[in-house]
Design an enzyme around this catalytic site. Structure first.
Site, PDB file in Angstrom:
ATOM      1  N   HIS A 131       0.828  -1.214   0.000  1.00 59.14           N
ATOM      2  CA  HIS A 131       0.000   0.000   0.000  1.00 59.14           C
ATOM      3  C   HIS A 131       0.856   1.256   0.000  1.00 59.14           C
ATOM      4  O   HIS A 131       2.048   1.210   0.309  1.00 59.14           O
ATOM      5  CB  HIS A 131      -0.938   0.010   1.224  1.00 59.14           C
ATOM      6  CG  HIS A 131      -2.142  -0.862   1.050  1.00 59.14           C
ATOM      7  ND1 HIS A 131      -2.096  -2.233   1.280  1.00 59.14           N
ATOM      8  CD2 HIS A 131      -3.411  -0.584   0.646  1.00 59.14           C
ATOM      9  CE1 HIS A 131      -3.289  -2.745   1.027  1.00 59.14           C
ATOM     10  NE2 HIS A 131      -4.104  -1.767   0.638  1.00 59.14           N
ATOM     11  N   LYS A 135      -0.780   4.772   4.699  1.00 56.24           N
ATOM     12  CA  LYS A 135      -1.724   3.841   5.344  1.00 56.24           C
ATOM     13  C   LYS A 135      -1.326   3.612   6.794  1.00 56.24           C
ATOM     14  O   LYS A 135      -0.164   3.288   7.084  1.00 56.24           O
ATOM     15  CB  LYS A 135      -1.765   2.517   4.569  1.00 56.24           C
ATOM     16  CG  LYS A 135      -2.844   1.578   5.082  1.00 56.24           C
ATOM     17  CD  LYS A 135      -3.078   0.439   4.117  1.00 56.24           C
ATOM     18  CE  LYS A 135      -4.123  -0.533   4.643  1.00 56.24           C
ATOM     19  NZ  LYS A 135      -5.416   0.101   4.883  1.00 56.24           N
TER      20      LYS A 135
END
Ligand code: NAP
Length: 246
Positions: A131, A135
């Protein structure tokens, strides 16, 4: 016409929902609400979509259910206790529906489904989720859900625990373990949301890979929810049923 309201309309997901609802010929955007704003602006909606925050969503849903308005919810952080609370509220409103989907991405849901189907055919499996650098949580909710589905499928097929010969380990080298499945988290600028499920048996591997490049990828699932929640009273968790995967 289905009349749609949005909780969290100024957020990244909420604003995208407003955009696609306005663009759809069979949907009408009746309003969007931010924190502290008067929810009564959404009275008259057939469906309200919620992309807010884990600590705000239950209040929003209680209001909507009280007003017999169906809801489509993408906000994260749902637990068994929250699902139980929703079921209890919905029991007093038997015609009202609430869809909570941890992932509205159709490709992501298919990736989880295929991984679950493949799980019983392989000796071992590991998950790598990748990601963007902002995040906050690791592993991702999707990776945890995938691991749980794989573990359940392996257990139902009578497979033993995944083999692991590691005897010496630097802390974290084998990732997190979710229901016995190793999950590795990568965080890098330039990435958006990606996941690979790697399955292996003697002499072969199978990799199931999903890449999301834009939050537009969630909108087909949200719209499918908006269009179908009117015929699904009670609590629905996940979009698998809408896609004919259950
Ligand atoms: P975001 O950009 O921070 O948007 C959230 C919005 O909700 C903000 O505008 C926030 O306002 C507003 N808000 C907070 N409390 C509210 C309340 N009580 N009533 C109405 N609005 C309220 O976050 P995001 O990226 O859009 O993500 C929203 C949620 O969706 C997160 O939980 C995220 O994990 C989840 N998500 C789910 C999926 C899925 O497929 N299910 C996909 C992506 C994201 P302020 O900024 O003024 O506080």
């Amino acid at each position: 016409m289905i009349k749609v309201g949005v909780f969290g309309a100024k957020g990244r997901m909420g604003s995208e929902v407003c955009r696609v609802v306005e663009a759809a010929e069979d949907l009408e955007l009746v309003g969007g609400i931010g924190p502290g704003q008067d929810r009564s602006a959404l009275e008259g909606a057939d469906v309200i979509v919620d992309f807010t925050q884990p600590d705000a969503v239950m209040d929003n849903l209680a209001w909507a259910i009280d007003h017999d308005i169906d809801t489509v919810v993408g906000t994260s952080g749902f637990t068994a206790e929250k699902y139980d609370a929703l079921r209890a509220q919905l029991a007093d409103h038997p015609t009202t529906g609430c869809l909570v989907a941890p992932n509205f991405g159709i490709g992501a849901v298919l990736m989880m489904h295929f991984a679950e189907q493949a799980a019983r055919f392989f000796e071992s499996v590991e998950i790598i989720e990748l990601h963007h650098a902002h995040k906050a949580d690791a592993p991702s909710g999707t990776a945890v859900a995938t691991a749980e589905k794989i573990a359940a499928a392996r257990s139902a097929a009578g497979l033993p625990a995944v083999p692991d010969a590691t005897t010496q380990e630097m802390a974290g080298a084998r990732g997190a373990t979710v229901d016995g499945i190793h999950v590795h988290s990568v965080r890098l600028p330039g990435l958006v949301a990606h996941q690979q499920v790697m399955l292996g048996s003697l002499g072969e591997t199978l990799t199931i890979k999903h890449d999301s490049f834009d939050r537009a990828s969630f909108m087909a699932g949200v719209l499918a929810g908006v269009r179908s929640i009117g015929s699904r009273p009670g609590l629905t968790v996940g979009i698998e049923g809408l896609l004919g995967l259950q």
